[in-house]
Design an enzyme around this catalytic site. Structure first.
Site, PDB file in Angstrom:
ATOM      1  N   ASN A  10      42.256  42.902  34.902  1.00 31.60           N
ATOM      2  CA  ASN A  10      41.710  44.097  35.693  1.00 31.60           C
ATOM      3  C   ASN A  10      41.535  45.450  35.517  1.00 31.60           C
ATOM      4  OD1 ASN A  10      40.397  41.753  37.254  1.00 31.60           O
ATOM      5  ND2 ASN A  10      40.912  42.195  38.670  1.00 31.60           N
ATOM      6  N   CYS A  42      28.506  34.064  42.303  1.00 36.86           N
ATOM      7  CA  CYS A  42      29.543  33.882  41.549  1.00 36.86           C
ATOM      8  C   CYS A  42      30.769  33.105  42.378  1.00 36.86           C
ATOM      9  CB  CYS A  42      30.546  34.199  40.735  1.00 36.86           C
ATOM     10  SG  CYS A  42      32.102  34.831  41.888  1.00 36.86           S
ATOM     11  N   ASP A  68      42.577  39.412  46.479  1.00 37.04           N
ATOM     12  CA  ASP A  68      42.478  38.584  44.903  1.00 37.04           C
ATOM     13  C   ASP A  68      44.261  37.824  45.589  1.00 37.04           C
ATOM     14  OD1 ASP A  68      41.170  40.483  42.202  1.00 37.04           O
ATOM     15  OD2 ASP A  68      40.301  39.612  44.272  1.00 37.04           O
TER      16      ASP A  68
END
Ligand code: EPZ
Length: 416
Positions: free
Chosen positions: A23, A116, A303
């Site tokens: 990321n 998503c 995350d």
């Protein structure tokens, strides 16, 4: 499709080296489009998302050469300003090319990313602020058509500290005369890394890592070599695996400050964790239940939510995890339940009752971090677990099976 077969329960031991951050490198790769001179990136991780971004850059005209651990990208002759749906639909981060293409070429045609597994993931914050900068934005046939009139240096207060929007706007403003100010900017370490990369190329970005970022326009950039920070989410995943199996593991190649809130939370639960400037050393620990809510950085990272939930499944007592960033990021819950976990969902909060032991079962990956939670749980579960659809894992974990085997996990990857 490949599967992972994991025999548990395993004890882990030894050292695991963390790869460079996905990321951080995804926006950095997009920022290469700002330059008209070569850029040399070191230790790009071998990940599906990185390969997708490299393919996207090649389609735009960037020449790419990989030699040993250095990837040279030559963006001097961009031949295209369009990111097609075929590529963007596989990776939302493709939207990062919008800002740099607009800044460099004055135009960009990027497919809308679509949703998503974890949520609808709109890009309204990206688009409304590019408009404030003076871009003309038209949405048609599933594409964003952006044209730069003369981008203005303006104040951009974000309604939410969006990571991607902060990065896109930072890149869009690199050549804008004057000083563009992003307020309520995201503060993630990957934002700071992108700013450091832009500054290494000759840009002028100040305040990255705080809520107020100032970008002063420059006229040209220079050739540069750069290496991104360690992947804090990958590191956190190995920390959870070590704690779950009551093992001693050293996680190296990571700045622990980038996981400060996670480490503090784990220590408050009783975790025995030492750190130095480049590593996190986990020792066997008896843990108390968790009560956490995901937040933008520097809070508890969304995350790491799934991996933390896997850990909570085997901590005696009742834990509580609230997902406050994404609207559908509990896809790992039914799969963890198949491994014997006791989890109840009420809205965006999961109530976890710790069990004595998880038991192996066939489970299915649904999204990147949910998959990591299943792997961590399978290592602890008694018996032979089969994890299918591991292509989700390949998006964000470099050589996961090899790194786990190096720590003593009985794991094999099969192609069935
Ligand atoms: C980045 O996604 C990360 N991806 C994600 O990591 C991470 O989960 C997320 O930041 C939050 O930390 C990359 O860096 C490539 P956001 P991004 O914009 O930029 C809403 C992983 O596992 N929002 O901060 O898409 C959005 O729907 C991935 O590696 C808007 O409403 O995250 C979400 O609810 C998954 N409008 C929230 O903000 C917008 O215009 C956070 O999104 C943009 C975002």
């Amino acid at each position: 499709m490949d599967k992972l077969i994991i025999e548990g329960p395993s004890k882990l031991s030894g050292t695991v080296k963390i790869s460079r951050a996905k990321n951080a490198y995804l926006p950095i790769l997009a920022a290469v489009l700002l330059n008209d001179k070569p850029v040399h990136l070191k230790n790009l991780p071998e990940l599906r998302d990185i390969r997708t971004m490299l393919t996207l850059l090649q389609n735009l005209g960037v020449r790419i050469d990989q030699r040993d651990n250095v990837t040279t990208l030559d963006p001097s002759n961009l031949s295209n300003h369009m990111a097609t749906y075929e590529l963007v639909k596989t990776m939302r981060a493709s939207i990062f090319v919008l800002g740099p293409l607009l800044a460099r070429l004055g135009k960009a045609r990027v497919s809308l990313p679509g949703g998503c597994a974890i949520g609808t993931r709109p890009i309204d914050i990206h688009l409304e602020n590019l408009k404030k900068m003076g871009a003309e934005i038209i949405i048609e046939a599933g594409y964003v058509e952006a044209t730069k009139r003369n981008l203005q240096a303006v104040h951009l207060p974000l309604k939410f500290p969006s990571v991607g929007a902060t990065e896109n706007l930072m890149m869009a403003a690199v050549f804008t005369p004057g000083t563009t100010v992003i307020e309520n900017a995201a503060r993630e370490p990957e934002i700071e890394d992108l700013a450091n990369f832009i500054n290494a190329m000759g840009g002028k970005v100040e305040g990255a890592g705080t809520s107020k970022i100032q970008i002063t326009g420059v006229n040209e950039l220079r050739e540069v070599e750069y290496e991104a920070i360690g992947d804090r989410i990958e590191a956190a995943t190995y920390v959870m695996a070590a704690l779950m199996t009551k093992s001693e593991v050293k996680v190296v190649g990571i700045n622990p400050i980038h996981l400060e809130f996670v480490i503090d939370t784990l220590r408050s639960m009783g975790a025995n964790i030492d750190t130095d400037e480049n590593s996190i050393h986990v020792k066997p620990s008896e843990l108390k239940p968790a009560k956490i809510e995901t937040q933008p950085y520097p809070g508890f990272p969304t995350d790491v939510q799934a991996q933390m939930m896997a850990l909570c499944c085997v901590i005696p007592g009742n834990s509580m995890i609230t997902e406050a960033i994404f609207e559908n990021r509990f896809m790992h819950v039914p799969e963890l339940t198949r491994l014997g976990a006791k989890i109840e969902l009420k809205g965006n909060t999961a109530f976890i009752e710790g069990v004595e032991e998880l038991s192996a079962a066939p489970v299915m990956c649904t999204d990147l971090r949910a998959s990591a939670a299943l792997v961590v749980a399978a290592i602890t579960a008694k018996g032979r677990s089969e994890i299918s659809r591991v292509y989700h894992i390949d998006r964000g974990y470099e050589r996961l099976d090899q790194k786990l085997a190096g720590l003593g996990v009985r794991v094999q990857r099969t192609n069935e």
